[in-house]
Motif scaffolding. Sequence first.
Motif, PDB file in Angstrom:
ATOM      1  N   THR A  73     -58.078 -16.152 -25.106  1.00  0.00           N
ATOM      2  CA  THR A  73     -57.393 -17.313 -24.543  1.00  0.00           C
ATOM      3  C   THR A  73     -58.417 -18.291 -23.998  1.00  0.00           C
ATOM      4  O   THR A  73     -59.363 -17.889 -23.317  1.00  0.00           O
ATOM      5  N   LYS A  74     -58.214 -19.584 -24.311  1.00  0.00           N
ATOM      6  CA  LYS A  74     -59.073 -20.648 -23.771  1.00  0.00           C
ATOM      7  C   LYS A  74     -58.208 -21.559 -22.916  1.00  0.00           C
ATOM      8  O   LYS A  74     -57.222 -22.113 -23.396  1.00  0.00           O
ATOM      9  N   ILE A  75     -58.567 -21.677 -21.647  1.00  0.00           N
ATOM     10  CA  ILE A  75     -57.812 -22.500 -20.711  1.00  0.00           C
ATOM     11  C   ILE A  75     -58.727 -23.615 -20.223  1.00  0.00           C
ATOM     12  O   ILE A  75     -59.788 -23.358 -19.657  1.00  0.00           O
ATOM     13  N   THR A  76     -58.303 -24.860 -20.457  1.00  0.00           N
ATOM     14  CA  THR A  76     -59.053 -26.024 -19.995  1.00  0.00           C
ATOM     15  C   THR A  76     -58.249 -26.691 -18.892  1.00  0.00           C
ATOM     16  O   THR A  76     -57.085 -27.029 -19.096  1.00  0.00           O
ATOM     17  N   ASN A  77     -58.870 -26.875 -17.740  1.00  0.00           N
ATOM     18  CA  ASN A  77     -58.194 -27.439 -16.581  1.00  0.00           C
ATOM     19  C   ASN A  77     -58.728 -28.844 -16.307  1.00  0.00           C
ATOM     20  O   ASN A  77     -59.855 -29.006 -15.850  1.00  0.00           O
ATOM     21  N   TYR A  78     -57.920 -29.865 -16.591  1.00  0.00           N
ATOM     22  CA  TYR A  78     -58.266 -31.255 -16.279  1.00  0.00           C
ATOM     23  C   TYR A  78     -57.653 -31.682 -14.955  1.00  0.00           C
ATOM     24  O   TYR A  78     -57.788 -32.828 -14.544  1.00  0.00           O
ATOM     25  N   ASN A  79     -56.991 -30.762 -14.298  1.00  0.00           N
ATOM     26  CA  ASN A  79     -56.292 -31.013 -13.049  1.00  0.00           C
ATOM     27  C   ASN A  79     -57.297 -31.118 -11.903  1.00  0.00           C
ATOM     28  O   ASN A  79     -58.408 -30.617 -12.001  1.00  0.00           O
ATOM     29  N   LYS A 112     -55.348  -9.268 -16.156  1.00  0.00           N
ATOM     30  CA  LYS A 112     -54.568  -9.542 -14.950  1.00  0.00           C
ATOM     31  C   LYS A 112     -54.311 -11.043 -14.769  1.00  0.00           C
ATOM     32  O   LYS A 112     -53.205 -11.518 -14.950  1.00  0.00           O
ATOM     33  N   TYR A 113     -55.304 -11.789 -14.374  1.00  0.00           N
ATOM     34  CA  TYR A 113     -55.182 -13.242 -14.234  1.00  0.00           C
ATOM     35  C   TYR A 113     -56.578 -13.843 -14.215  1.00  0.00           C
ATOM     36  O   TYR A 113     -57.582 -13.136 -14.121  1.00  0.00           O
ATOM     37  N   VAL A 114     -56.636 -15.157 -14.287  1.00  0.00           N
ATOM     38  CA  VAL A 114     -57.899 -15.867 -14.231  1.00  0.00           C
ATOM     39  C   VAL A 114     -57.683 -17.151 -13.426  1.00  0.00           C
ATOM     40  O   VAL A 114     -56.594 -17.732 -13.463  1.00  0.00           O
ATOM     41  N   VAL A 115     -58.698 -17.554 -12.674  1.00  0.00           N
ATOM     42  CA  VAL A 115     -58.662 -18.825 -11.944  1.00  0.00           C
ATOM     43  C   VAL A 115     -59.624 -19.774 -12.639  1.00  0.00           C
ATOM     44  O   VAL A 115     -60.785 -19.443 -12.852  1.00  0.00           O
ATOM     45  N   VAL A 116     -59.118 -20.947 -13.004  1.00  0.00           N
ATOM     46  CA  VAL A 116     -59.927 -21.956 -13.679  1.00  0.00           C
ATOM     47  C   VAL A 116     -60.125 -23.120 -12.718  1.00  0.00           C
ATOM     48  O   VAL A 116     -59.159 -23.727 -12.251  1.00  0.00           O
ATOM     49  N   LYS A 117     -61.382 -23.407 -12.416  1.00  0.00           N
ATOM     50  CA  LYS A 117     -61.713 -24.489 -11.485  1.00  0.00           C
ATOM     51  C   LYS A 117     -61.378 -25.846 -12.095  1.00  0.00           C
ATOM     52  O   LYS A 117     -61.274 -25.973 -13.317  1.00  0.00           O
ATOM     53  N   PRO A 118     -61.247 -26.883 -11.264  1.00  0.00           N
ATOM     54  CA  PRO A 118     -60.967 -28.225 -11.792  1.00  0.00           C
ATOM     55  C   PRO A 118     -62.052 -28.674 -12.768  1.00  0.00           C
ATOM     56  O   PRO A 118     -63.243 -28.418 -12.560  1.00  0.00           O
ATOM     57  N   ASN A 119     -61.630 -29.315 -13.850  1.00  0.00           N
ATOM     58  CA  ASN A 119     -62.530 -29.857 -14.874  1.00  0.00           C
ATOM     59  C   ASN A 119     -63.446 -28.798 -15.484  1.00  0.00           C
ATOM     60  O   ASN A 119     -64.606 -29.064 -15.754  1.00  0.00           O
ATOM     61  N   HIS A 120     -62.923 -27.607 -15.686  1.00  0.00           N
ATOM     62  CA  HIS A 120     -63.656 -26.515 -16.315  1.00  0.00           C
ATOM     63  C   HIS A 120     -62.825 -25.893 -17.430  1.00  0.00           C
ATOM     64  O   HIS A 120     -61.609 -26.052 -17.478  1.00  0.00           O
ATOM     65  N   THR A 121     -63.512 -25.172 -18.287  1.00  0.00           N
ATOM     66  CA  THR A 121     -62.862 -24.400 -19.346  1.00  0.00           C
ATOM     67  C   THR A 121     -63.291 -22.956 -19.204  1.00  0.00           C
ATOM     68  O   THR A 121     -64.455 -22.676 -18.962  1.00  0.00           O
ATOM     69  N   LYS A 122     -62.332 -22.045 -19.353  1.00  0.00           N
ATOM     70  CA  LYS A 122     -62.636 -20.627 -19.267  1.00  0.00           C
ATOM     71  C   LYS A 122     -62.062 -19.937 -20.497  1.00  0.00           C
ATOM     72  O   LYS A 122     -60.916 -20.164 -20.868  1.00  0.00           O
ATOM     73  N   ILE A 123     -62.888 -19.105 -21.135  1.00  0.00           N
ATOM     74  CA  ILE A 123     -62.450 -18.315 -22.282  1.00  0.00           C
ATOM     75  C   ILE A 123     -62.375 -16.856 -21.840  1.00  0.00           C
ATOM     76  O   ILE A 123     -63.341 -16.313 -21.313  1.00  0.00           O
ATOM     77  N   VAL A 124     -61.218 -16.247 -22.045  1.00  0.00           N
ATOM     78  CA  VAL A 124     -61.010 -14.848 -21.687  1.00  0.00           C
ATOM     79  C   VAL A 124     -60.816 -14.077 -22.979  1.00  0.00           C
ATOM     80  O   VAL A 124     -59.814 -14.256 -23.684  1.00  0.00           O
ATOM     81  N   LYS A 125     -61.776 -13.236 -23.306  1.00  0.00           N
ATOM     82  CA  LYS A 125     -61.678 -12.421 -24.515  1.00  0.00           C
ATOM     83  C   LYS A 125     -60.840 -11.182 -24.223  1.00  0.00           C
ATOM     84  O   LYS A 125     -60.824 -10.697 -23.103  1.00  0.00           O
ATOM     85  N   ASN A 126     -60.148 -10.717 -25.247  1.00  0.00           N
ATOM     86  CA  ASN A 126     -59.279  -9.549 -25.122  1.00  0.00           C
ATOM     87  C   ASN A 126     -58.284  -9.751 -23.975  1.00  0.00           C
ATOM     88  O   ASN A 126     -58.072  -8.872 -23.142  1.00  0.00           O
ATOM     89  N   SER A 127     -57.677 -10.926 -23.929  1.00  0.00           N
ATOM     90  CA  SER A 127     -56.794 -11.258 -22.815  1.00  0.00           C
ATOM     91  C   SER A 127     -55.431 -10.575 -22.905  1.00  0.00           C
ATOM     92  O   SER A 127     -54.814 -10.301 -21.886  1.00  0.00           O
TER      93      SER A 127
END
Length: 182
Positions: A73-79, A112-127
């Motif tokens: 999963t790739k989550i991009t946070n522009y918030n 479980k969960y992931v926290v994505v900081k503002p203006n960052h992208t996080k990739i979680v493998k085997n999510s």
Amino acid sequence: MKKNIILIGLAMASLGISLSTISTNANAKTINYGSIAKDQSLHGVHVKFRFNKKLSHANNNPDNAYNVAVYDTKITNYNKNSVRFYFSKLYFSDQIYSYAKLSTFKVNRPHKYVVVKPNHTKIVKNSFRDSDNAASSLYMPKKKDQDIIQYYEHNDYYLANVNTMHHKSKGYGWHPTWTWSK
């Protein structure tokens, strides 16, 4: 003596500044993705999925008990706020009846969960994984059979259509592109 007092004053001032910076960071707001999961285009958090190439293995027979579809999963946070995304809130459902809960079920073995900081992208493998036989991860030509990934069990908005992660030209079955969902 004056030098010591000045140095002590400077040290106290810099300590006060660093403490105020720490308290500001500690009070940064983290929002639950579920509070904004209704419309991806407006809330500034974009979620994409792909099959994990090393861990996924399947064939075109959905009855095979050894089929495994593992998702990254790739989550991009522009918030402007940090976002907490719970993988345990993800569900597979068919595209036509997703809100009616006719064939909706939770993802298997979620991270479980992931926290994505503002203006960052996080990739979680085997999510997370599909069901035991990976039947929801196959390409389905008929729209009524196509599966989607959604946040929450009852949600008429979905994050990805599993079909977009396959080569359409090869027809029904397991034909992953190994690229991020559209």
